[in-house]
Design a protein around this motif. Structure first.
Motif, PDB file in Angstrom:
ATOM      1  N   VAL A   1      33.125  19.084  34.679  1.00 41.48           N
ATOM      2  CA  VAL A   1      32.912  18.486  36.002  1.00 41.48           C
ATOM      3  C   VAL A   1      33.426  19.426  37.095  1.00 41.48           C
ATOM      4  CG1 VAL A   1      33.652  16.612  37.534  1.00 41.48           C
ATOM      5  CG2 VAL A   1      32.834  16.088  35.228  1.00 41.48           C
ATOM      6  N   VAL A   2      34.504  20.135  36.810  1.00 39.04           N
ATOM      7  CA  VAL A   2      35.021  21.119  37.768  1.00 39.04           C
ATOM      8  C   VAL A   2      34.134  22.362  37.799  1.00 39.04           C
ATOM      9  CG1 VAL A   2      36.964  22.656  38.275  1.00 39.04           C
ATOM     10  CG2 VAL A   2      37.391  20.297  37.560  1.00 39.04           C
ATOM     11  N   PHE A   3      33.672  22.789  36.622  1.00 35.52           N
ATOM     12  CA  PHE A   3      32.914  24.028  36.515  1.00 35.52           C
ATOM     13  C   PHE A   3      31.568  23.972  37.236  1.00 35.52           C
ATOM     14  CE2 PHE A   3      34.713  26.194  32.427  1.00 35.52           C
ATOM     15  CZ  PHE A   3      35.888  26.438  33.106  1.00 35.52           C
ATOM     16  N   VAL A   4      30.807  22.912  37.037  1.00 36.17           N
ATOM     17  CA  VAL A   4      29.399  22.894  37.461  1.00 36.17           C
ATOM     18  C   VAL A   4      29.235  23.109  38.968  1.00 36.17           C
ATOM     19  CG1 VAL A   4      27.318  21.475  37.621  1.00 36.17           C
ATOM     20  CG2 VAL A   4      28.582  21.609  35.461  1.00 36.17           C
TER      21      VAL A   4
ATOM     22  N   SER B   1      46.231  46.683  40.108  1.00 34.28           N
ATOM     23  CA  SER B   1      45.353  47.364  41.058  1.00 34.28           C
ATOM     24  C   SER B   1      45.858  47.077  42.466  1.00 34.28           C
ATOM     25  CB  SER B   1      43.920  46.862  40.885  1.00 34.28           C
ATOM     26  OG  SER B   1      43.044  47.482  41.795  1.00 34.28           O
ATOM     27  N   ALA B   2      45.368  47.795  43.444  1.00 30.91           N
ATOM     28  CA  ALA B   2      45.836  47.617  44.821  1.00 30.91           C
ATOM     29  C   ALA B   2      45.652  46.180  45.301  1.00 30.91           C
ATOM     30  CB  ALA B   2      45.095  48.586  45.743  1.00 30.91           C
ATOM     31  N   PHE B   3      44.620  45.526  44.804  1.00 32.60           N
ATOM     32  CA  PHE B   3      44.376  44.106  45.104  1.00 32.60           C
ATOM     33  C   PHE B   3      43.541  43.544  43.971  1.00 32.60           C
ATOM     34  CE2 PHE B   3      41.406  46.873  47.282  1.00 32.60           C
ATOM     35  CZ  PHE B   3      40.176  46.422  46.840  1.00 32.60           C
ATOM     36  N   TYR B   4      43.541  42.228  43.822  1.00 33.58           N
ATOM     37  CA  TYR B   4      42.796  41.594  42.752  1.00 33.58           C
ATOM     38  C   TYR B   4      41.307  41.654  43.059  1.00 33.58           C
ATOM     39  CZ  TYR B   4      47.299  39.447  41.466  1.00 33.58           C
ATOM     40  OH  TYR B   4      48.599  39.237  41.101  1.00 33.58           O
ATOM     41  N   LEU B   5      40.539  42.113  42.095  1.00 33.82           N
ATOM     42  CA  LEU B   5      39.098  42.201  42.271  1.00 33.82           C
ATOM     43  C   LEU B   5      38.417  41.968  40.934  1.00 33.82           C
ATOM     44  CD1 LEU B   5      36.759  42.900  44.259  1.00 33.82           C
ATOM     45  CD2 LEU B   5      36.948  45.258  43.471  1.00 33.82           C
ATOM     46  N   SER B   6      37.487  41.021  40.904  1.00 32.08           N
ATOM     47  CA  SER B   6      36.642  40.739  39.730  1.00 32.08           C
ATOM     48  C   SER B   6      37.416  40.226  38.527  1.00 32.08           C
ATOM     49  CB  SER B   6      35.831  41.988  39.335  1.00 32.08           C
ATOM     50  OG  SER B   6      34.997  42.400  40.397  1.00 32.08           O
ATOM     51  N   ILE B   7      38.586  39.618  38.749  1.00 28.94           N
ATOM     52  CA  ILE B   7      39.306  39.006  37.632  1.00 28.94           C
ATOM     53  C   ILE B   7      38.534  37.789  37.128  1.00 28.94           C
ATOM     54  CG2 ILE B   7      41.439  37.901  36.883  1.00 28.94           C
ATOM     55  CD1 ILE B   7      42.939  39.577  38.907  1.00 28.94           C
ATOM     56  N   GLY B   8      37.966  37.005  38.054  1.00 26.16           N
ATOM     57  CA  GLY B   8      37.174  35.856  37.640  1.00 26.16           C
ATOM     58  C   GLY B   8      35.985  36.260  36.790  1.00 26.16           C
ATOM     59  N   ARG B   9      35.323  37.345  37.179  1.00 27.11           N
ATOM     60  CA  ARG B   9      34.184  37.828  36.394  1.00 27.11           C
ATOM     61  C   ARG B   9      34.651  38.370  35.051  1.00 27.11           C
ATOM     62  NH1 ARG B   9      31.239  42.713  37.322  1.00 27.11           N
ATOM     63  NH2 ARG B   9      32.206  42.937  39.371  1.00 27.11           N
ATOM     64  N   ALA B  10      35.818  39.015  35.023  1.00 29.50           N
ATOM     65  CA  ALA B  10      36.360  39.517  33.760  1.00 29.50           C
ATOM     66  C   ALA B  10      36.680  38.377  32.802  1.00 29.50           C
ATOM     67  CB  ALA B  10      37.616  40.348  34.027  1.00 29.50           C
TER      68      ALA B  10
ATOM     69  N   ALA C   1      32.308  25.265  23.085  1.00 25.00           N
ATOM     70  CA  ALA C   1      32.743  26.572  23.580  1.00 25.00           C
ATOM     71  C   ALA C   1      31.605  27.277  24.313  1.00 25.00           C
ATOM     72  CB  ALA C   1      33.251  27.430  22.427  1.00 25.00           C
ATOM     73  N   VAL C   2      30.410  27.183  23.747  1.00 30.41           N
ATOM     74  CA  VAL C   2      29.238  27.805  24.371  1.00 30.41           C
ATOM     75  C   VAL C   2      28.957  27.204  25.741  1.00 30.41           C
ATOM     76  CG1 VAL C   2      26.729  27.941  24.187  1.00 30.41           C
ATOM     77  CG2 VAL C   2      28.153  28.594  22.238  1.00 30.41           C
ATOM     78  N   MET C   3      28.981  25.878  25.836  1.00 30.57           N
ATOM     79  CA  MET C   3      28.717  25.223  27.112  1.00 30.57           C
ATOM     80  C   MET C   3      29.790  25.572  28.146  1.00 30.57           C
ATOM     81  SD  MET C   3      25.858  23.666  27.030  1.00 30.57           S
ATOM     82  CE  MET C   3      26.008  22.690  28.525  1.00 30.57           C
ATOM     83  N   ALA C   4      31.043  25.693  27.701  1.00 34.92           N
ATOM     84  CA  ALA C   4      32.105  26.076  28.625  1.00 34.92           C
ATOM     85  C   ALA C   4      31.835  27.451  29.221  1.00 34.92           C
ATOM     86  CB  ALA C   4      33.455  26.052  27.911  1.00 34.92           C
ATOM     87  N   LEU C   5      31.404  28.394  28.385  1.00 33.85           N
ATOM     88  CA  LEU C   5      31.073  29.735  28.883  1.00 33.85           C
ATOM     89  C   LEU C   5      29.879  29.702  29.823  1.00 33.85           C
ATOM     90  CD1 LEU C   5      31.186  32.851  28.905  1.00 33.85           C
ATOM     91  CD2 LEU C   5      29.829  32.812  26.807  1.00 33.85           C
TER      92      LEU C   5
ATOM     93  N   LEU D   1      28.541  27.360  31.579  1.00 36.45           N
ATOM     94  CA  LEU D   1      28.688  26.592  32.813  1.00 36.45           C
ATOM     95  C   LEU D   1      29.917  27.000  33.612  1.00 36.45           C
ATOM     96  CD1 LEU D   1      27.747  22.999  31.570  1.00 36.45           C
ATOM     97  CD2 LEU D   1      26.326  24.601  32.857  1.00 36.45           C
ATOM     98  N   SER D   2      30.611  28.039  33.160  1.00 36.76           N
ATOM     99  CA  SER D   2      31.797  28.489  33.877  1.00 36.76           C
ATOM    100  C   SER D   2      31.415  29.027  35.256  1.00 36.76           C
ATOM    101  CB  SER D   2      32.528  29.558  33.071  1.00 36.76           C
ATOM    102  OG  SER D   2      31.700  30.695  32.873  1.00 36.76           O
ATOM    103  N   PRO D   3      32.343  29.010  36.204  1.00 36.80           N
ATOM    104  CA  PRO D   3      32.000  29.372  37.591  1.00 36.80           C
ATOM    105  C   PRO D   3      31.315  30.720  37.751  1.00 36.80           C
ATOM    106  CG  PRO D   3      34.155  28.341  37.511  1.00 36.80           C
ATOM    107  CD  PRO D   3      33.721  28.501  36.080  1.00 36.80           C
TER     108      PRO D   3
END
Length: 371
Positions: free
Chosen positions: A351-354, A318-327, A139-143, A145-147
């Motif tokens: 492999v996808v994340f890195v 919201s009016a448009f999607y913003l910072s959902i990936g960061r959230a 779980a830690v490595m997934a977090l 190394l996440s995009p």
């Protein structure tokens, strides 16, 4: 004697897991550091600052430092930034405090993220141990190394929020409500997401505990949010200064979800520009968030569904999607779920994340929008 031996073995196992989590945190931080320095050696930055700290002081980091220096009125030598009240005061206050010891504002912000990330990493590993053996490090490595994990390295508020919020949830799972609430209060000083954490704690309490004498404690995480609203009202006369700053600074007004999706889709796949790729990632992150919320509801994990689903709903309207990936960095049920995957599937995720994380580090340190 047998009981003591088992307790000792459990303690040793826990310490080993903590060390492994810290090792993963240190190793990935070193990797990001090496990558950013390597990129700096071969990448042209134009008019951007060339120093290492300058490359890591981009976008919101500048704003956090500006609040730490001057308060919410901003730099008096510059036009007032209407978006500053959108940032909660927890991180700027801490940056100012660390600055008394570390002369560099930029380094102070980086060090806070560094230390907070270590705390959050260990807490996530311990939380994962409650869901099943062998999931903590995964779980830690997934977090890490996440995009969007670049924002756990930069002086953003995500690391600090997680350093309060994940221990709060861990303590709540252990039914230690008083320290859990105190940690949640810290999280509410850092980001508005603290409101949703507080609501999730209430749901967890109602579902799993119900020691009614503890009920008053559950109101405490709302106190920092109320105090911040009161402060901004006294400063501006506006009880909704935070929301209005979102509108004035970033154009984030309320919209019907279908209108928000249509606007984002057009920005992602309409006329190509430098932000098209970022909006496509926002759509993917939104789909992941909706799927995660539905999965949590199907599993009757009501409190975690509240924690993920309510802030996601606010982002999707919201009016448009913003910072959902960061959230998504704050969605620990996602990282716990990935940690429980079997190895072939788990390896595919990494492999996808890195490469995506590598791209985000390059974008951020070269001054481009990275989410």
């Amino acid at each position: 004697m047998t009981v003591r031996t088992r307790e000792g073995a459990g303690l040793l196992s826990g310490l080993d897991t903590d060390r492994a989590a810290l090792g993963a945190w240190a190793g990935t931080r070193l990797g990001v550091l090496v990558l950013s320095v390597t990129v700096a050696a071969v990448w042209s930055y134009g008019d951007l600052k060339d120093s290492f700290l300058g490359r890591w002081t981009q976008w919101d980091v500048d704003l956090f430092i500006e609040i730490a220096k001057y308060g919410y009125r901003g730099d008096p030598s510059q036009p007032q930034d209407a978006g500053l009240p959108a940032f909660f005061p927890g991180l700027p206050i801490l940056i100012r405090g660390v600055h008394y010891v570390i002369p560099s504002w930029e380094l102070s912000a980086l060090l806070i993220s560094l230390v907070a990330g270590a705390v959050a990493t260990v807490a996530l590993s311990r939380l994962a141990r409650l869901t099943g053996p062998g999931t903590g490090l995964k779980a830690v490595m997934a977090l890490l190394l996440s995009p969007y994990a670049v924002f756990l390295f930069a002086g953003y508020s995500e690391s600090l929020f997680l350093a309060f919020a994940v221990p709060a949830w861990l303590l709540a799972r252990q039914r230690r409500w008083e320290p859990a609430v105190l940690c949640a209060m810290g999280a509410a000083c850092v980001r508005v997401t603290g409101i949703f954490l507080a609501l999730a704690l209430i749901v967890e309490f109602l579902v799993a505990d119900r020691r009614w004498r503890l009920t008053p404690w559950l109101a405490l995480p709302f106190a920092p949010v109320a105090a911040y609203a009161l402060y901004q009202w006294r400063r501006t006369g506006d009880w909704l200064a935070w929301q209005h700053a979102q509108q004035e600074g970033w154009g984030r007004s309320m919209a019907w979800p279908w209108d928000a999706f249509r606007t984002t889709w057009q920005a992602a796949f309409g006329e190509s520009n430098e932000f098209s790729g970022a909006f496509r990632v926002e759509i993917v992150a939104a789909v992941v968030g909706v799927a995660l919320t539905c999965w949590l509801l199907a599993r009757r994990r009501w409190s975690e569904a509240v924690y993920v689903g309510l802030p996601l709903a606010s982002l999707l309207t919201s009016a448009f999607y913003l910072s959902i990936g960061r959230a998504a960095l704050l969605w620990w049920p996602l990282w716990l779920g990935i940690g429980r995957l079997r190895w072939p599937a788990y390896a595919v995720v990494l492999v996808v994340f890195v490469p995506l994380l590598t791209e985000e580090v390059i974008l951020f340190t070269s001054g481009h929008w990275a989410g």
